[in-house]
Each structure stands twice: as C-alpha cells, then as structure tokens.
Design an enzyme around this catalytic site. Sequence first.
Site, PDB file in Angstrom:
ATOM      1  N   THR A 190      -1.785   4.931   1.093  1.00 16.18           N
ATOM      2  CA  THR A 190      -1.201   5.988   0.274  1.00 16.18           C
ATOM      3  C   THR A 190      -0.132   5.380  -0.616  1.00 16.18           C
ATOM      4  O   THR A 190       0.629   4.488  -0.182  1.00 16.18           O
ATOM      5  CB  THR A 190      -0.628   7.137   1.119  1.00 16.18           C
ATOM      6  OG1 THR A 190      -0.039   8.116   0.250  1.00 16.18           O
ATOM      7  CG2 THR A 190       0.410   6.665   2.119  1.00 16.18           C
ATOM      8  N   GLU A 191      -0.096   5.812  -1.868  1.00 15.78           N
ATOM      9  CA  GLU A 191       0.716   5.114  -2.863  1.00 15.78           C
ATOM     10  C   GLU A 191       2.212   5.238  -2.622  1.00 15.78           C
ATOM     11  O   GLU A 191       3.000   4.502  -3.216  1.00 15.78           O
ATOM     12  CB  GLU A 191       0.373   5.606  -4.272  1.00 15.78           C
ATOM     13  CG  GLU A 191       0.714   7.045  -4.549  1.00 15.78           C
ATOM     14  CD  GLU A 191       0.110   7.510  -5.871  1.00 15.78           C
ATOM     15  OE1 GLU A 191       0.894   7.740  -6.800  1.00 15.78           O
ATOM     16  OE2 GLU A 191      -1.115   7.631  -5.965  1.00 15.78           O
ATOM     17  N   ASN A 192       2.638   6.169  -1.751  1.00 13.46           N
ATOM     18  CA  ASN A 192       4.063   6.245  -1.455  1.00 13.46           C
ATOM     19  C   ASN A 192       4.492   5.260  -0.369  1.00 13.46           C
ATOM     20  O   ASN A 192       5.633   5.294   0.083  1.00 13.46           O
ATOM     21  CB  ASN A 192       4.481   7.671  -1.087  1.00 13.46           C
ATOM     22  CG  ASN A 192       3.663   8.260   0.039  1.00 13.46           C
ATOM     23  OD1 ASN A 192       2.449   8.123   0.073  1.00 13.46           O
ATOM     24  ND2 ASN A 192       4.321   8.939   0.958  1.00 13.46           N
TER      25      ASN A 192
END
Length: 220
Positions: free
Chosen positions: A48-50
């Site tokens: 996940t990009e976070n």
Amino acid sequence: MVTRISREELAARIAGHIPEGSIVNLGIGAPTLVADFLPEGLEIILHTENGMLGMGPKPALGDVDPDLINAGKLPVSELTGAAFFHHADSFAMMRGGHLDVCVLGAFQVSESGDLANWSTGAPGAIPAVGGAMDLAIGAKDVYVMTDLLTKQGESKLVAACTYPLTGVGCVTRVYTDHAIFDVTPDGLRVREAFGENTVEQLEELTGLSLTDAAALGEEN
C-alpha cells in the site's frame, strides 16, 4: 438472463489470476476487495502506497487497529513478516518497477490501453492524480477493475479517452462486470464473457470492434 457479475465475484476472478510470488498494489475503492479473495497458501504480498508491505485482508470489527490502514484509509490487517516504511520509500518501489501487479479503478480505458481514472472535470471531482500515475506506469501489469457502463449507460471502454489521462498504453487487462478484456496491439480482446453476453453484444455496448480469445484458442 444473467449478463453481469457482482463486484465480489469480479474481485475473486482477479485474485485467482494473480501469479504466486507477486507484489501487488490494490487501488482505492473496489480493488481493495481483491485482498479478501486471495487463495490461501499462496505467497502474494500486498503493498500500500502509504508505507506497508505484507497487508492482510480486512480485519474483523473487534480486531481493528486504527494505526493500520491502506491508502484509502480503510482498516487492514498485517501478516507475519509485514514491513512498514516511509512514504517516499513506498513511491520509490512504485516508480522503480518493483510491483508486479496493480489493480486500479477507471473512468475510461482506451482500446490501446490508455487509462483515465482521476478526474471527469466535474465540479467537486478529485483535484489531482495522486499516486495513480506512479502505479499505472511503474507496475509490470496493470489490471483495471470497473463496471463496463456508467450510470448513464455509456461505455467506459472507448476508442480514445476524453478524460485527463493517468497513463498512456499502460493497461494490461480490464475486468468488468460484463466481461474480461485483454489489451493487445490489435485492440481489445474478449478473454471471458460472463453469463449470456456474447462478443457481438459487447461490441454493441462499447461501440468498439473486439476480437474473441476463444475463437483464437487463447482463453484460459
């Protein structure tokens, strides 16, 4: 007459097509459903990009950790061996070609694989493309998960996108509620039609000239 499948059924189809050993990013919205249908026993690592690798499925209500969320701010679980890192490192993974598959939503996909998934130009629309362009260009394979038609009955598969582009020629395959389409150098190919749909009916819905994988002996 059945012509559509549910989002959950579509998510299960996508999950079944992801090769073992893949590192996968699931975009905001419907694509997050794919996490709940990944086959047990296969090593598929969710990113996940976070800033997380090793994301698990949606947790039960009693097991929600408010510090564990995906890019869409929905609660997730962590699998054994999960890793956490800075947002910049996450984007370096995306931009550096380290993701095998990403699954994104779409407003439009062109027959040549262009993707438009961030703005329709309407008042109150999302103001910026965000990380979608990094995912669309950085992942080795880009799967789009979307309804075939808008609420107004217009096809999301088009000859050329009229909305702002997220990426050019980046889409590998489009999973819709009516059928699955592969993007090829010769245009869109119907990999699988659901229910009573035929290639001819799909051509009427989309207004595009489609080829049939089954007729070519290429379907799985």
